[in-house]
Enzyme design. Structure first.
Site, mmCIF file in Angstrom:
data_model
loop_
_atom_site.group_PDB
_atom_site.id
_atom_site.type_symbol
_atom_site.label_atom_id
_atom_site.label_comp_id
_atom_site.label_asym_id
_atom_site.label_seq_id
_atom_site.Cartn_x
_atom_site.Cartn_y
_atom_site.Cartn_z
ATOM 1 N N HIS A 180 0.904 -1.336 0.110
ATOM 2 C CA HIS A 180 0.084 -0.119 -0.113
ATOM 3 C C HIS A 180 0.744 1.378 -0.003
ATOM 4 O O HIS A 180 1.110 1.960 0.979
ATOM 5 C CB HIS A 180 -0.848 -0.079 1.093
ATOM 6 C CG HIS A 180 -2.038 0.890 1.224
ATOM 7 N ND1 HIS A 180 -1.990 2.492 1.348
ATOM 8 C CD2 HIS A 180 -3.207 0.756 0.920
ATOM 9 C CE1 HIS A 180 -3.335 3.113 1.278
ATOM 10 N NE2 HIS A 180 -3.888 2.086 0.960
ATOM 11 N N ILE A 206 1.852 4.857 1.122
ATOM 12 C CA ILE A 206 1.062 5.759 1.907
ATOM 13 C C ILE A 206 0.319 4.701 3.182
ATOM 14 O O ILE A 206 -0.051 3.757 2.735
ATOM 15 C CB ILE A 206 -0.292 6.325 1.039
ATOM 16 C CG1 ILE A 206 0.042 7.228 -0.271
ATOM 17 C CG2 ILE A 206 -1.364 6.991 1.802
ATOM 18 C CD1 ILE A 206 -0.746 7.803 -0.888
ATOM 19 N N GLY A 254 -5.823 4.337 5.536
ATOM 20 C CA GLY A 254 -6.630 5.234 6.344
ATOM 21 C C GLY A 254 -7.182 4.342 7.386
ATOM 22 O O GLY A 254 -7.335 4.873 8.768
ATOM 23 N N VAL A 255 -7.641 3.276 7.279
ATOM 24 C CA VAL A 255 -8.202 2.367 8.127
ATOM 25 C C VAL A 255 -7.301 2.231 9.366
ATOM 26 O O VAL A 255 -7.529 2.013 10.681
ATOM 27 C CB VAL A 255 -8.561 1.468 7.511
ATOM 28 C CG1 VAL A 255 -9.761 1.130 6.787
ATOM 29 C CG2 VAL A 255 -7.672 0.201 6.982
ATOM 30 N N GLU A 311 -7.779 3.002 13.420
ATOM 31 C CA GLU A 311 -7.133 1.844 14.419
ATOM 32 C C GLU A 311 -6.164 2.449 15.325
ATOM 33 O O GLU A 311 -6.108 2.118 16.640
ATOM 34 C CB GLU A 311 -6.491 0.609 13.657
ATOM 35 C CG GLU A 311 -5.903 -0.385 14.678
ATOM 36 C CD GLU A 311 -6.923 -1.096 15.430
ATOM 37 O OE1 GLU A 311 -6.583 -1.407 16.569
ATOM 38 O OE2 GLU A 311 -8.103 -1.326 15.343
#
Length: 223
Positions: free
Chosen positions: A125, A131, A134-135, A139
């Site tokens: 990723h 990057i 976002g998840v 978290e």
């Protein structure tokens, strides 16, 4: 009475001279006056305001003289990684909090995550543009919230906690390898009877908000 068409001047010796207005006048002369006809001239007061020179240039010069590695202080340590591991149940590769830099019992916590190219999610990723997902930012923020929840001051009991919901989450800017993610989680409401907590969170890189949202979390039972 007829209007006068003459003017009179006084010489330094006190003699009076008459000049007819019908005659062409030469440019006016500045004549000295005797004591009796002297005029007191009062100098114009000077402004009391001071003009201060800007010190920006001197500050810039002083900063240049300090090596860049000495200009910025390190984040403080309120809880180190060992203390965090005693509170959170997470372990590699899913422990996403490196240090707590501020903690207000039962109210809020601020922690950091050092994002490095060695993080295991970067190979996928993305390979050409690393990057942080976002998840995983969400978290990491939830884990900071867990530090507040699982402490006795927050009504917790050092047990497990779970997501019950997330709302109004926005990702403002990508987080890349080399960034330091600074996360603040604030407890808004705690329902101890049901073990439910509502929290607000913001994550920063520098002074820029990169992620924010509202979190609803539930505590698990001790086994």
């Amino acid at each position: 009475m007829a209007a006068s068409n003459s003017i009179f001047t006084i010489s330094p010796s006190g003699n009076v001279a008459r000049i007819s207005l019908n005659q062409s006048l030469s440019p006016p002369l500045s004549l000295p006056l005797n004591r009796s006809s002297s005029v007191a001239l009062r100098p114009k007061p000077r402004s009391s305001s001071l003009v201060l020179c800007s010190t920006d240039e001197s500050k810039i010069t002083a900063e240049k003289e300090i090596p860049i590695e000495l200009r910025y202080e390190a984040f403080p340590t309120v809880m180190d990684i060992n203390q965090i591991r005693e509170i959170l149940p997470h372990r590699f590769p899913f422990l996403l909090v490196d240090r707590v830099i501020e903690y207000t019992p039962g109210v809020s916590a601020v922690a950091i995550k050092n994002v490095t190219i060695n993080d295991n999610f970067f190979p996928g990723h993305f390979p050409e543009r690393p990057i942080m997902p976002g998840v995983l930012m969400v978290e990491a923020m939830a884990q900071v919230g867990g530090i507040v929840m699982l402490q006795p001051e927050g009504g917790g009991s050092k047990s497990n906690f779970f997501f019950a919901g997330i709302d109004k989450v926005r990702f403002r800017k990508p987080v890349i390898a080399g960034d330091t993610l600074v996360m603040r989680m604030t407890l808004v409401k705690m329902q101890k009877r049901f073990g439910i907590a509502k929290m607000e969170g913001k994550a920063y890189v520098g002074n820029t908000v990169v992620c924010e949202g509202e979190f609803l979390m539930a505590m698990g039972k001790e086994e």
